[in-house]
Design a protein around this motif. Structure first.
Motif, PDB file in Angstrom:
ATOM      1  N   PRO A 152       7.620  57.437  -7.714  1.00 45.00           N
ATOM      2  CA  PRO A 152       7.944  57.840  -9.258  1.00 45.00           C
ATOM      3  C   PRO A 152       6.517  58.519  -9.930  1.00 45.00           C
ATOM      4  CG  PRO A 152       8.877  55.465  -8.861  1.00 45.00           C
ATOM      5  CD  PRO A 152       8.195  55.961  -7.817  1.00 45.00           C
ATOM      6  N   LYS A 153       5.290  58.408  -9.426  1.00 49.25           N
ATOM      7  CA  LYS A 153       4.204  58.872  -9.931  1.00 49.25           C
ATOM      8  C   LYS A 153       4.180  60.297  -9.285  1.00 49.25           C
ATOM      9  CE  LYS A 153       1.475  54.645 -10.743  1.00 49.25           C
ATOM     10  NZ  LYS A 153       0.334  54.037 -10.642  1.00 49.25           N
ATOM     11  N   LEU A 154       4.612  60.437  -8.002  1.00 49.40           N
ATOM     12  CA  LEU A 154       4.404  61.654  -7.455  1.00 49.40           C
ATOM     13  C   LEU A 154       5.584  62.598  -7.965  1.00 49.40           C
ATOM     14  CD1 LEU A 154       3.577  61.098  -3.424  1.00 49.40           C
ATOM     15  CD2 LEU A 154       2.142  62.352  -5.219  1.00 49.40           C
TER      16      LEU A 154
ATOM     17  N   GLY B 257       2.509  65.879   0.252  1.00 46.29           N
ATOM     18  CA  GLY B 257       1.136  66.365   0.835  1.00 46.29           C
ATOM     19  C   GLY B 257       0.742  67.169   0.162  1.00 46.29           C
ATOM     20  N   ASP B 258       1.667  68.272  -0.666  1.00 50.07           N
ATOM     21  CA  ASP B 258       1.140  69.225  -1.633  1.00 50.07           C
ATOM     22  C   ASP B 258       0.588  68.414  -2.752  1.00 50.07           C
ATOM     23  OD1 ASP B 258       1.899  71.390   0.241  1.00 50.07           O
ATOM     24  OD2 ASP B 258       3.984  71.083  -0.620  1.00 50.07           O
ATOM     25  N   LEU B 259       1.497  67.511  -3.268  1.00 51.50           N
ATOM     26  CA  LEU B 259       0.953  66.879  -4.471  1.00 51.50           C
ATOM     27  C   LEU B 259      -0.561  65.879  -4.149  1.00 51.50           C
ATOM     28  CD1 LEU B 259       4.448  65.900  -5.593  1.00 51.50           C
ATOM     29  CD2 LEU B 259       2.968  67.604  -6.819  1.00 51.50           C
ATOM     30  N   THR B 260      -0.502  65.130  -3.083  1.00 51.33           N
ATOM     31  CA  THR B 260      -1.734  64.605  -2.889  1.00 51.33           C
ATOM     32  C   THR B 260      -2.961  65.204  -2.854  1.00 51.33           C
ATOM     33  OG1 THR B 260      -0.338  63.025  -1.472  1.00 51.33           O
ATOM     34  CG2 THR B 260      -2.726  62.869  -1.081  1.00 51.33           C
TER      35      THR B 260
ATOM     36  N   GLU C 260      -2.810  59.475 -11.779  1.00 50.89           N
ATOM     37  CA  GLU C 260      -2.185  58.449 -11.397  1.00 50.89           C
ATOM     38  C   GLU C 260      -1.785  58.727  -9.834  1.00 50.89           C
ATOM     39  OE1 GLU C 260      -1.415  55.748 -12.708  1.00 50.89           O
ATOM     40  OE2 GLU C 260      -1.494  55.982 -14.916  1.00 50.89           O
ATOM     41  N   ALA C 261      -1.321  59.937  -9.371  1.00 51.03           N
ATOM     42  CA  ALA C 261      -1.204  60.113  -8.273  1.00 51.03           C
ATOM     43  C   ALA C 261      -2.338  60.338  -7.278  1.00 51.03           C
ATOM     44  CB  ALA C 261      -0.427  61.499  -7.925  1.00 51.03           C
ATOM     45  N   ARG C 262      -3.567  60.499  -7.654  1.00 53.79           N
ATOM     46  CA  ARG C 262      -4.644  60.304  -7.155  1.00 53.79           C
ATOM     47  C   ARG C 262      -5.047  58.946  -6.664  1.00 53.79           C
ATOM     48  NH1 ARG C 262      -7.133  63.482  -9.919  1.00 53.79           N
ATOM     49  NH2 ARG C 262      -8.324  62.102 -11.321  1.00 53.79           N
ATOM     50  N   HIS C 263      -4.969  57.977  -7.662  1.00 53.34           N
ATOM     51  CA  HIS C 263      -5.198  56.583  -7.431  1.00 53.34           C
ATOM     52  C   HIS C 263      -4.197  55.940  -6.343  1.00 53.34           C
ATOM     53  CE1 HIS C 263      -8.669  55.790  -9.778  1.00 53.34           C
ATOM     54  NE2 HIS C 263      -8.018  56.546 -10.801  1.00 53.34           N
ATOM     55  N   GLU C 264      -2.857  56.675  -6.459  1.00 53.25           N
ATOM     56  CA  GLU C 264      -1.674  56.014  -5.653  1.00 53.25           C
ATOM     57  C   GLU C 264      -2.270  56.339  -4.343  1.00 53.25           C
ATOM     58  OE1 GLU C 264       2.763  55.842  -6.426  1.00 53.25           O
ATOM     59  OE2 GLU C 264       2.028  57.598  -5.552  1.00 53.25           O
ATOM     60  N   SER C 265      -2.610  57.725  -4.192  1.00 52.20           N
ATOM     61  CA  SER C 265      -2.982  58.025  -2.727  1.00 52.20           C
ATOM     62  C   SER C 265      -3.943  57.331  -1.938  1.00 52.20           C
ATOM     63  CB  SER C 265      -3.154  59.420  -2.745  1.00 52.20           C
ATOM     64  OG  SER C 265      -4.662  59.691  -3.219  1.00 52.20           O
ATOM     65  N   TRP C 266      -5.109  56.762  -2.949  1.00 51.89           N
ATOM     66  CA  TRP C 266      -6.253  55.813  -2.185  1.00 51.89           C
ATOM     67  C   TRP C 266      -5.662  54.621  -2.066  1.00 51.89           C
ATOM     68  CZ3 TRP C 266      -9.696  57.000  -6.964  1.00 51.89           C
ATOM     69  CH2 TRP C 266     -10.338  58.127  -6.981  1.00 51.89           C
ATOM     70  N   GLU C 267      -4.775  53.977  -2.667  1.00 51.38           N
ATOM     71  CA  GLU C 267      -4.220  52.774  -2.098  1.00 51.38           C
ATOM     72  C   GLU C 267      -3.364  52.990  -1.036  1.00 51.38           C
ATOM     73  OE1 GLU C 267      -2.204  50.533  -5.127  1.00 51.38           O
ATOM     74  OE2 GLU C 267      -3.831  50.710  -6.585  1.00 51.38           O
ATOM     75  N   ARG C 268      -2.458  54.064  -0.943  1.00 54.39           N
ATOM     76  CA  ARG C 268      -1.734  54.256   0.071  1.00 54.39           C
ATOM     77  C   ARG C 268      -2.245  54.440   1.578  1.00 54.39           C
ATOM     78  NH1 ARG C 268       0.644  57.845  -1.924  1.00 54.39           N
ATOM     79  NH2 ARG C 268       0.176  59.917  -0.779  1.00 54.39           N
TER      80      ARG C 268
ATOM     81  N   CYS D   8      -9.809  75.814 -12.670  1.00 56.73           N
ATOM     82  CA  CYS D   8     -10.521  75.120 -11.504  1.00 56.73           C
ATOM     83  C   CYS D   8      -9.629  75.198 -10.195  1.00 56.73           C
ATOM     84  CB  CYS D   8     -10.729  73.693 -11.560  1.00 56.73           C
ATOM     85  SG  CYS D   8      -8.855  72.835 -11.539  1.00 56.73           S
ATOM     86  N   ALA D   9     -10.052  74.797  -9.185  1.00 54.75           N
ATOM     87  CA  ALA D   9      -9.421  75.085  -7.819  1.00 54.75           C
ATOM     88  C   ALA D   9      -7.895  74.700  -7.666  1.00 54.75           C
ATOM     89  CB  ALA D   9     -10.293  74.408  -6.796  1.00 54.75           C
ATOM     90  N   VAL D  10      -7.706  73.702  -8.645  1.00 51.11           N
ATOM     91  CA  VAL D  10      -6.424  73.277  -8.781  1.00 51.11           C
ATOM     92  C   VAL D  10      -5.224  74.248  -8.851  1.00 51.11           C
ATOM     93  CG1 VAL D  10      -4.545  71.554  -9.682  1.00 51.11           C
ATOM     94  CG2 VAL D  10      -6.880  70.767  -9.313  1.00 51.11           C
ATOM     95  N   PHE D  11      -5.351  74.938  -9.780  1.00 50.01           N
ATOM     96  CA  PHE D  11      -4.506  75.962 -10.189  1.00 50.01           C
ATOM     97  C   PHE D  11      -4.033  76.789  -9.260  1.00 50.01           C
ATOM     98  CE2 PHE D  11      -5.769  73.707 -14.077  1.00 50.01           C
ATOM     99  CZ  PHE D  11      -4.465  73.292 -14.461  1.00 50.01           C
ATOM    100  N   PRO D  12      -5.122  77.709  -8.680  1.00 48.62           N
ATOM    101  CA  PRO D  12      -4.970  78.732  -7.509  1.00 48.62           C
ATOM    102  C   PRO D  12      -4.267  78.120  -6.310  1.00 48.62           C
ATOM    103  CG  PRO D  12      -7.246  78.962  -8.459  1.00 48.62           C
ATOM    104  CD  PRO D  12      -6.563  77.926  -9.015  1.00 48.62           C
ATOM    105  N   ALA D  13      -4.436  76.864  -6.049  1.00 50.98           N
ATOM    106  CA  ALA D  13      -4.042  76.223  -4.854  1.00 50.98           C
ATOM    107  C   ALA D  13      -2.369  76.096  -5.449  1.00 50.98           C
ATOM    108  CB  ALA D  13      -4.608  74.783  -4.578  1.00 50.98           C
ATOM    109  N   MET D  14      -2.242  75.747  -6.546  1.00 54.62           N
ATOM    110  CA  MET D  14      -0.831  75.140  -6.891  1.00 54.62           C
ATOM    111  C   MET D  14       0.098  76.471  -6.910  1.00 54.62           C
ATOM    112  SD  MET D  14       0.237  73.951 -11.031  1.00 54.62           S
ATOM    113  CE  MET D  14      -0.960  72.743 -10.760  1.00 54.62           C
ATOM    114  N   PHE D  15      -0.526  77.761  -7.523  1.00 51.55           N
ATOM    115  CA  PHE D  15       0.343  78.943  -7.533  1.00 51.55           C
ATOM    116  C   PHE D  15       0.460  79.692  -6.157  1.00 51.55           C
ATOM    117  CE2 PHE D  15      -2.246  79.501 -11.845  1.00 51.55           C
ATOM    118  CZ  PHE D  15      -1.403  78.296 -12.257  1.00 51.55           C
TER     119      PHE D  15
END
Length: 360
Positions: free
Chosen positions: A10-12, A47-50, A84-92, A32-39
């Protein structure tokens, strides 16, 4: 093509919804680097979202610039969704997973209990069996310290290695070159993704105020930690290679590295605590606010007790301060794979992966 959310949590899924809208708008491309990578993408798997989540530094500039936040029906809050997705990935990715869930839910209480409990154990051990050496070793023998701290340092690193391997597989990481590492290291050293795109900083503290305060505080903590690590490493070399055991003088390499490192670590952590109390928790992962604060407080306590211990050399305060300092350091080591300290490793991996995608 639209993303397939059948394999997403659900968070992803919520992160994917928001990323799709951002990908259509593209207003924040230079932030920041997030948006060029996203686009570069049109569809987003786990994997992309993580990767995007761990590339995000939560500066929040995009949120305050966005025209689609509430009360708009899109209700975008990308910093929170990625947090939320980031913290979920650390737990995963954490191995084993149970300590990660425990620390994320009860970070302050757990860290405090560990520091206090370990400090008491060190104090009792030193009281019942005085070591009889010089300096700190008059309180606790060098061999005892090595026997305790070597496994506490190595085993968490192995756990982090397992997590990073899982992360790398999920994000589709390729073979790493020196060019990738150098690119990521430059970005981390300059905290480039906290610069707000044009160097004026981000809006972490408040909506209409651009500032580099968080960037500078992060740099202080990072360089302080590295200097403290270098200080410990130099002391190890002096002890085992040159047969020069502690204590060391004020102009020795361990002290010339450790004192500035402790000051930077303590001041940087205090600044991060202050900034975190000013920031809107709804733009992060509110349920994990305490765990994040526990990590920063633990960093600050480690630096502060180290400085106090050095200042108390030759006094009766050495024993209790050493117990508290060792309790803080040991707690820091043991919690590293499960606390927010893990974010440094995953964020570095995200920067390396980003360097790979940009260079290809």
């Amino acid at each position: 093509m639209p993303y397939d959310d059948t394999d997403l949590t659900p968070k992803l899924s919520e992160a994917a919804r928001q990323v799709e809208i951002c990908n259509a708008c593209r207003y924040c491309e230079g932030y920041c680097a997030v948006f060029p990578a996203m686009f570069k993408e049109r569809a987003f798997g786990s994997g992309d979202l993580t990767q995007l989540a761990n590339l995000c530094h939560n500066c929040r500039g995009c949120y305050y610039a966005c025209q689609y936040t509430e009360p708009h029906e899109f209700a975008l809050n990308l910093p929170a969704a990625l947090a939320e997705a980031r913290h979920e990935s650390w737990e995963r990715f954490a191995w084993p997973a149970a300590p990660a869930r425990l620390f994320q839910r009860s970070g302050v209480a757990l860290a405090g209990a560990l520091v206090l409990g370990i400090a008491v154990l060190f104090w009792v051990a030193a009281t019942l069996a005085p070591a009889g050496g010089n300096g700190f070793y008059a309180v606790l023998a060098h061999g005892t310290m090595v026997a305790i701290f070597l496994p506490a340092f190595v085993l968490p690193l192995l756990a982090i290695g397992v997590g990073l391997r899982r992360y790398w597989a999920e994000v589709g990481g390729a073979r790493i070159t020196l060019a990738h590492l150098a690119d990521a290291a430059r970005s981390a050293a300059k905290m480039r993704n906290l610069a707000g795109g044009q160097g004026q900083g981000c809006n972490f503290e408040e909506e209409d105020r651009f500032t580099n305060a968080r960037r500078h505080a992060h740099q202080a903590v990072m360089w302080g930690f590295l200097l403290c690590f270098a200080s410990t490493s130099s002391g190890t070399v002096l002890h085992y290679v040159f047969d020069m055991p502690a204590p060391y003088g004020p102009f020795s390499l361990p002290k010339l590295l450790g004192v500035p490192g402790g000051l930077l670590l303590t001041i940087g952590a205090a600044a991060l605590v202050w900034l975190k109390t000013k920031a809107d928790p709804a733009l992060g992962a509110p349920a994990l606010w305490g765990a994040e604060m526990a990590f920063v407080l633990l960093l600050g306590l480690t630096g502060l007790t180290g400085l106090l211990l050095y200042a108390a050399t030759g006094t009766g305060l050495v024993a209790p301060l050493l117990a508290i300092h060792l309790g803080a350091v040991l707690t820091f080591f043991l919690s590293t794979p499960y606390s927010k300290m893990a974010h440094g490793f995953y964020r570095m991996a995200a920067l390396v992966r980003d360097a790979q995608t940009r260079r290809t």
